[in-house]
Enzyme design. Sequence first.
Site, PDB file in Angstrom:
ATOM      1  N   SER A  89      12.160  25.807   9.978  1.00  0.00           N
ATOM      2  CA  SER A  89      12.509  25.152   8.714  1.00  0.00           C
ATOM      3  C   SER A  89      11.643  23.919   8.504  1.00  0.00           C
ATOM      4  O   SER A  89      10.878  23.510   9.379  1.00  0.00           O
ATOM      5  CB  SER A  89      13.996  24.750   8.712  1.00  0.00           C
ATOM      6  OG  SER A  89      14.199  23.646   9.583  1.00  0.00           O
ATOM      7  N   SER A  91      12.671  20.757   8.092  1.00  0.00           N
ATOM      8  CA  SER A  91      13.384  19.497   8.311  1.00  0.00           C
ATOM      9  C   SER A  91      12.553  18.456   9.059  1.00  0.00           C
ATOM     10  O   SER A  91      12.865  17.271   9.006  1.00  0.00           O
ATOM     11  CB  SER A  91      14.686  19.752   9.082  1.00  0.00           C
ATOM     12  OG  SER A  91      14.426  20.108  10.425  1.00  0.00           O
ATOM     13  N   LYS A 146      14.943  17.649  16.163  1.00  0.00           N
ATOM     14  CA  LYS A 146      14.997  16.468  15.297  1.00  0.00           C
ATOM     15  C   LYS A 146      14.350  15.292  16.036  1.00  0.00           C
ATOM     16  O   LYS A 146      13.977  15.399  17.210  1.00  0.00           O
ATOM     17  CB  LYS A 146      16.446  16.089  14.943  1.00  0.00           C
ATOM     18  CG  LYS A 146      17.275  17.192  14.317  1.00  0.00           C
ATOM     19  CD  LYS A 146      16.840  17.547  12.915  1.00  0.00           C
ATOM     20  CE  LYS A 146      17.697  18.670  12.336  1.00  0.00           C
ATOM     21  NZ  LYS A 146      17.213  19.128  11.019  1.00  0.00           N
ATOM     22  N   SER A 233      17.018  17.375   5.386  1.00  0.00           N
ATOM     23  CA  SER A 233      17.319  17.650   6.791  1.00  0.00           C
ATOM     24  C   SER A 233      18.819  17.580   7.038  1.00  0.00           C
ATOM     25  O   SER A 233      19.464  16.567   6.740  1.00  0.00           O
ATOM     26  CB  SER A 233      16.601  16.634   7.697  1.00  0.00           C
ATOM     27  OG  SER A 233      17.034  16.763   9.035  1.00  0.00           O
TER      28      SER A 233
END
Length: 274
Positions: A89, A91, A146, A233
């Site tokens: 993705s 994010s 992250k 995100s």
Amino acid sequence: MGFDFELILAIAFLITGVFWVYDRIVFAPKRKRLLAGMDQAAQKALSKAAKERLADTPTLVLEVKSYFVIIAVIFGLRSFVVEPFQIPSGSMLPTLQIGDFILVNKFDYGLRLPVTNTTLIPTSEPKRGDVVVFKYPLDPSLNYIKRLVGLPGDKIRYRNKVLTVNGQQVSKAFLAALPISLNPNEEPVTLFKENLGGVEHDIYNSNRNTPHEGDWVVPEGHYFVMGDNRDNSADSRFWGFVPEANMKGRAFYVWLHWDDFFSIPSFKNNGLIE
């Protein structure tokens, strides 16, 4: 980055290991005795496969145990040294692109048991600014990636696209305003250079309202994480903190980029992850 490949690999390791041990205990001594009773010429005339079939070793045993060594090597490397992941993705844009293949250092945050992720030998603690891979707290079968923003005990605030850690505003310098054509989110964004605890990296802010603003205090044994694509995100602002036990490792290198099955893989993004 959803099936649990780590669990599947652990099961394969155990099954092939059982067959390998069974062969070593039951059939290998018989094969050794039969070979010892042959003269040198007869032994040399036998292929490796023929030697394995001596003592009426079952085909199933031979087939399954033959995979043990390669699975053990892969399992050991992925569990204790380095593990590959693909970014699914956006994010972590612009730091990591959709389709990037990355490597994760599994030893940075301690030597951990596979599957359970229990720490056997502690090494170092996660640091603010690290790009971390962890088991998603709401579904541990999924792996998320992250940037680590808050350590245990930290006070985090995110309002009006401004990040504050323990009362100190995290500095960010304007780099460029990007049009829709340069952003996979299909919206205009602003590119900034952020300095998070001495770790400099690029982030995106969109031109729309900031989603899910608030204040948080990170509990002991937990971490607060955010995506570098700040307004696109799903992270600790939405689903909470990451337990220390969920930490898998630090992402440190992009080694391949592959958009989709029908595209040509490239090395355009290769390099260390900031």
